[in-house]
Design a protein around this motif. Structure first.
Motif, PDB file in Angstrom:
ATOM      1  N   LYS A  94      21.313  -8.431  -3.658  1.00 13.93           N
ATOM      2  CA  LYS A  94      21.475  -9.550  -2.719  1.00 13.93           C
ATOM      3  C   LYS A  94      20.853  -9.285  -1.341  1.00 13.93           C
ATOM      4  CE  LYS A  94      25.658 -11.307  -4.944  1.00 13.93           C
ATOM      5  NZ  LYS A  94      27.068 -11.733  -4.761  1.00 13.93           N
ATOM      6  N   LYS A  95      20.154  -8.172  -1.217  1.00 17.14           N
ATOM      7  CA  LYS A  95      19.461  -7.876   0.037  1.00 17.14           C
ATOM      8  C   LYS A  95      17.978  -8.187  -0.114  1.00 17.14           C
ATOM      9  CE  LYS A  95      18.322  -4.099   3.197  1.00 17.14           C
ATOM     10  NZ  LYS A  95      18.413  -2.632   3.454  1.00 17.14           N
ATOM     11  N   VAL A  96      17.414  -8.823   0.906  1.00 16.54           N
ATOM     12  CA  VAL A  96      15.989  -9.145   0.870  1.00 16.54           C
ATOM     13  C   VAL A  96      15.173  -7.879   1.127  1.00 16.54           C
ATOM     14  CG1 VAL A  96      14.129 -10.520   1.865  1.00 16.54           C
ATOM     15  CG2 VAL A  96      16.424 -11.471   1.719  1.00 16.54           C
ATOM     16  N   VAL A  97      14.335  -7.501   0.168  1.00 15.84           N
ATOM     17  CA  VAL A  97      13.480  -6.322   0.348  1.00 15.84           C
ATOM     18  C   VAL A  97      12.015  -6.711   0.530  1.00 15.84           C
ATOM     19  CG1 VAL A  97      15.016  -4.692  -0.793  1.00 15.84           C
ATOM     20  CG2 VAL A  97      13.381  -5.994  -2.172  1.00 15.84           C
ATOM     21  N   LEU A  98      11.659  -7.920   0.130  1.00 10.23           N
ATOM     22  CA  LEU A  98      10.367  -8.515   0.480  1.00 10.23           C
ATOM     23  C   LEU A  98      10.650  -9.932   0.960  1.00 10.23           C
ATOM     24  CD1 LEU A  98       7.991  -7.388  -2.443  1.00 10.23           C
ATOM     25  CD2 LEU A  98       8.148  -6.434  -0.134  1.00 10.23           C
ATOM     26  N   ASP A  99      10.162 -10.233   2.145  1.00  7.42           N
ATOM     27  CA  ASP A  99      10.548 -11.479   2.815  1.00  7.42           C
ATOM     28  C   ASP A  99       9.304 -12.295   3.157  1.00  7.42           C
ATOM     29  OD1 ASP A  99      11.725 -13.495   4.243  1.00  7.42           O
ATOM     30  OD2 ASP A  99      12.719 -12.204   5.694  1.00  7.42           O
ATOM     31  N   ASP A 100       8.887 -13.144   2.206  1.00  7.61           N
ATOM     32  CA  ASP A 100       7.741 -14.052   2.399  1.00  7.61           C
ATOM     33  C   ASP A 100       6.490 -13.270   2.813  1.00  7.61           C
ATOM     34  OD1 ASP A 100       6.503 -16.537   2.304  1.00  7.61           O
ATOM     35  OD2 ASP A 100       6.803 -16.891   4.437  1.00  7.61           O
TER      36      ASP A 100
ATOM     37  N   GLY B  61      -3.524   1.052   4.444  1.00 11.94           N
ATOM     38  CA  GLY B  61      -2.343   1.867   4.692  1.00 11.94           C
ATOM     39  C   GLY B  61      -1.132   1.005   4.989  1.00 11.94           C
ATOM     40  N   LEU B  62      -0.020   1.309   4.337  1.00 10.44           N
ATOM     41  CA  LEU B  62       1.243   0.630   4.607  1.00 10.44           C
ATOM     42  C   LEU B  62       2.099   1.547   5.466  1.00 10.44           C
ATOM     43  CD1 LEU B  62       2.063  -0.777   1.048  1.00 10.44           C
ATOM     44  CD2 LEU B  62       0.862  -1.919   2.922  1.00 10.44           C
ATOM     45  N   ARG B  63       2.548   1.041   6.599  1.00 11.66           N
ATOM     46  CA  ARG B  63       3.289   1.854   7.558  1.00 11.66           C
ATOM     47  C   ARG B  63       4.634   1.193   7.858  1.00 11.66           C
ATOM     48  NH1 ARG B  63      -0.175   3.050  12.676  1.00 11.66           N
ATOM     49  NH2 ARG B  63       0.026   0.792  12.946  1.00 11.66           N
ATOM     50  N   GLY B  64       5.681   2.029   7.952  1.00  6.27           N
ATOM     51  CA  GLY B  64       7.003   1.520   8.281  1.00  6.27           C
ATOM     52  C   GLY B  64       8.063   2.526   7.896  1.00  6.27           C
ATOM     53  N   ARG B  65       9.260   2.316   8.379  1.00  8.82           N
ATOM     54  CA  ARG B  65      10.376   3.210   8.087  1.00  8.82           C
ATOM     55  C   ARG B  65      10.810   3.059   6.639  1.00  8.82           C
ATOM     56  NH1 ARG B  65      14.328   2.348  13.384  1.00  8.82           N
ATOM     57  NH2 ARG B  65      12.862   3.136  14.965  1.00  8.82           N
ATOM     58  N   ASN B  66      11.666   3.971   6.191  1.00 10.27           N
ATOM     59  CA  ASN B  66      12.272   3.829   4.874  1.00 10.27           C
ATOM     60  C   ASN B  66      12.984   2.487   4.782  1.00 10.27           C
ATOM     61  OD1 ASN B  66      11.460   6.353   3.990  1.00 10.27           O
ATOM     62  ND2 ASN B  66      13.359   7.361   4.603  1.00 10.27           N
TER      63      ASN B  66
ATOM     64  N   ALA C 118      11.402  -0.353   4.631  1.00  6.11           N
ATOM     65  CA  ALA C 118      10.597  -1.405   5.254  1.00  6.11           C
ATOM     66  C   ALA C 118       9.969  -2.340   4.226  1.00  6.11           C
ATOM     67  CB  ALA C 118       9.496  -0.781   6.122  1.00  6.11           C
ATOM     68  N   GLY C 119       9.835  -1.859   2.972  1.00  2.39           N
ATOM     69  CA  GLY C 119       9.225  -2.691   1.938  1.00  2.39           C
ATOM     70  C   GLY C 119       7.914  -2.135   1.400  1.00  2.39           C
ATOM     71  N   LYS C 120       7.497  -0.959   1.880  1.00  2.00           N
ATOM     72  CA  LYS C 120       6.203  -0.403   1.484  1.00  2.00           C
ATOM     73  C   LYS C 120       6.142  -0.112  -0.019  1.00  2.00           C
ATOM     74  CE  LYS C 120       6.408   3.271   4.068  1.00  2.00           C
ATOM     75  NZ  LYS C 120       7.866   3.159   4.358  1.00  2.00           N
ATOM     76  N   THR C 121       7.131   0.643  -0.492  1.00  2.00           N
ATOM     77  CA  THR C 121       7.139   0.990  -1.913  1.00  2.00           C
ATOM     78  C   THR C 121       7.331  -0.252  -2.771  1.00  2.00           C
ATOM     79  OG1 THR C 121       7.994   3.204  -1.456  1.00  2.00           O
ATOM     80  CG2 THR C 121       8.297   2.367  -3.684  1.00  2.00           C
ATOM     81  N   MET C 122       8.104  -1.216  -2.288  1.00  2.00           N
ATOM     82  CA  MET C 122       8.336  -2.436  -3.052  1.00  2.00           C
ATOM     83  C   MET C 122       7.040  -3.223  -3.219  1.00  2.00           C
ATOM     84  SD  MET C 122      11.006  -3.333  -4.640  1.00  2.00           S
ATOM     85  CE  MET C 122      12.089  -2.222  -3.738  1.00  2.00           C
ATOM     86  N   ILE C 123       6.189  -3.217  -2.203  1.00  2.00           N
ATOM     87  CA  ILE C 123       4.883  -3.863  -2.322  1.00  2.00           C
ATOM     88  C   ILE C 123       4.067  -3.191  -3.426  1.00  2.00           C
ATOM     89  CG2 ILE C 123       2.623  -4.088  -1.183  1.00  2.00           C
ATOM     90  CD1 ILE C 123       4.398  -6.234  -0.266  1.00  2.00           C
ATOM     91  N   LEU C 124       4.045  -1.865  -3.430  1.00  2.00           N
ATOM     92  CA  LEU C 124       3.295  -1.145  -4.457  1.00  2.00           C
ATOM     93  C   LEU C 124       3.859  -1.444  -5.843  1.00  2.00           C
ATOM     94  CD1 LEU C 124       2.828   2.365  -2.763  1.00  2.00           C
ATOM     95  CD2 LEU C 124       1.270   0.405  -2.738  1.00  2.00           C
TER      96      LEU C 124
ATOM     97  N   VAL D 186      -4.514  -0.987   8.587  1.00  2.00           N
ATOM     98  CA  VAL D 186      -3.113  -0.554   8.543  1.00  2.00           C
ATOM     99  C   VAL D 186      -2.214  -1.781   8.621  1.00  2.00           C
ATOM    100  CG1 VAL D 186      -1.297   0.755   9.688  1.00  2.00           C
ATOM    101  CG2 VAL D 186      -3.604   1.694   9.553  1.00  2.00           C
ATOM    102  N   ILE D 187      -1.254  -1.837   7.717  1.00  2.00           N
ATOM    103  CA  ILE D 187      -0.314  -2.955   7.655  1.00  2.00           C
ATOM    104  C   ILE D 187       1.074  -2.426   8.015  1.00  2.00           C
ATOM    105  CG2 ILE D 187       0.775  -4.646   6.126  1.00  2.00           C
ATOM    106  CD1 ILE D 187      -1.956  -4.303   4.443  1.00  2.00           C
ATOM    107  N   ASP D 188       1.630  -2.941   9.089  1.00  2.00           N
ATOM    108  CA  ASP D 188       2.964  -2.527   9.525  1.00  2.00           C
ATOM    109  C   ASP D 188       4.012  -3.417   8.882  1.00  2.00           C
ATOM    110  OD1 ASP D 188       2.566  -0.349  11.457  1.00  2.00           O
ATOM    111  OD2 ASP D 188       1.429  -1.846  12.581  1.00  2.00           O
ATOM    112  N   MET D 189       5.069  -2.776   8.393  1.00  2.00           N
ATOM    113  CA  MET D 189       6.155  -3.514   7.750  1.00  2.00           C
ATOM    114  C   MET D 189       7.498  -3.106   8.343  1.00  2.00           C
ATOM    115  SD  MET D 189       5.086  -3.731   3.728  1.00  2.00           S
ATOM    116  CE  MET D 189       6.297  -5.067   3.533  1.00  2.00           C
ATOM    117  N   ALA D 190       8.424  -4.053   8.337  1.00  2.00           N
ATOM    118  CA  ALA D 190       9.798  -3.791   8.781  1.00  2.00           C
ATOM    119  C   ALA D 190      10.708  -4.797   8.109  1.00  2.00           C
ATOM    120  CB  ALA D 190       9.916  -3.897  10.302  1.00  2.00           C
ATOM    121  N   GLU D 191      11.777  -4.303   7.507  1.00  2.00           N
ATOM    122  CA  GLU D 191      12.792  -5.147   6.873  1.00  2.00           C
ATOM    123  C   GLU D 191      12.180  -6.145   5.893  1.00  2.00           C
ATOM    124  OE1 GLU D 191      14.985  -6.820  10.114  1.00  2.00           O
ATOM    125  OE2 GLU D 191      16.065  -4.960  10.495  1.00  2.00           O
ATOM    126  N   GLY D 192      11.190  -5.658   5.121  1.00  2.00           N
ATOM    127  CA  GLY D 192      10.590  -6.489   4.084  1.00  2.00           C
ATOM    128  C   GLY D 192       9.530  -7.468   4.554  1.00  2.00           C
TER     129      GLY D 192
END
Length: 210
Positions: free
Chosen positions: A13-19, A31-36, A38-44, A198-204
């Protein structure tokens, strides 16, 4: 060409990729950059076809994942823990994988093992490898079939400094061959040295692409 359009994914029920909306061109390193988290691995994982989106689509060269195809047809993959079978030699691992697509020859397998700094004649089982050797083995698995798309999650983890330089050189060579590479890394030097964008991600969410 890879196109991600309005990708949404929930886990517990938590959004891990958000639009998420992104495009990846051939012959570039992203390169995907962001904290644990952030959604990087989910994109892959989504691009690899390992998860189903709640909403949105991922298109690979005009074919939609989980609609036209289950996963990219030419894919090299290193995501989180590697999938090299621990009770076989690395060479045997790659020979078993080669039977699926019937693309790689024994010569291509040996070349990939040598490129990552390992010995194709090593009779040790992968479980006897050090952490750094296991990571090199996972990279060999990702590149040995010369795929068009290579997805790498923290590819230089557990590898010594000289080895990191060698692995980065391999990724550059794969880019020059024409492969598209998308890598997630906590190592800022990996991104600054390798990434064309480089693509920055945060909270999906994608918060910046440059």
């Amino acid at each position: 060409m890879i196109r991600i359009e309005h990708a949404v994914k929930y886990l517990d029920k938590k959004v891990v990729l958000d639009d998420v909306n992104l495009e990846f061109e051939d012959g570039k390193i992203y390169g995907l950059r962001g904290r644990n988290g952030a959604g990087k691995t989910m994109i892959l994982r989504a691009i690899a076809g390992l998860i189903h989106l709640k909403h949105g689509t991922i298109t690979i060269d005009g074919q939609i994942i989980h609609q036209d195809i289950d996963f990219p047809p030419e894919l090299g993959l290193l995501i989180e823990s590697n999938n090299v079978l621990p009770d076989f030699t690395l060479r045997k691992n790659l020979q078993l994988l080669a039977k699926i697509r019937k693309v790689a020859t024994d010569e291509m397998i040996d070349e990939a093992i040598l490129r990552v700094g390992l010995d194709p004649k090593d009779r040790r089982k992968v479980r006897q490898y050090s952490l750094g050797m296991k990571q090199r083995a996972a990279i060999a698995q990702a590149i040995f079939e010369q795929p068009k798309l290579i997805l790498l999650d923290e590819p230089t983890n557990a590898i010594d400094l000289d080895g990191v330089k060698s692995m980065r050189a391999i990724f550059e060579q794969e880019k020059q061959r024409g492969a598209s590479i998308i890598l997630a890394s906590h190592n800022p030097e990996d991104l600054s040295v390798l990434a064309d964008e480089v693509i920055d991600m945060a909270e999906g969410k994608v918060i910046n692409a440059q």
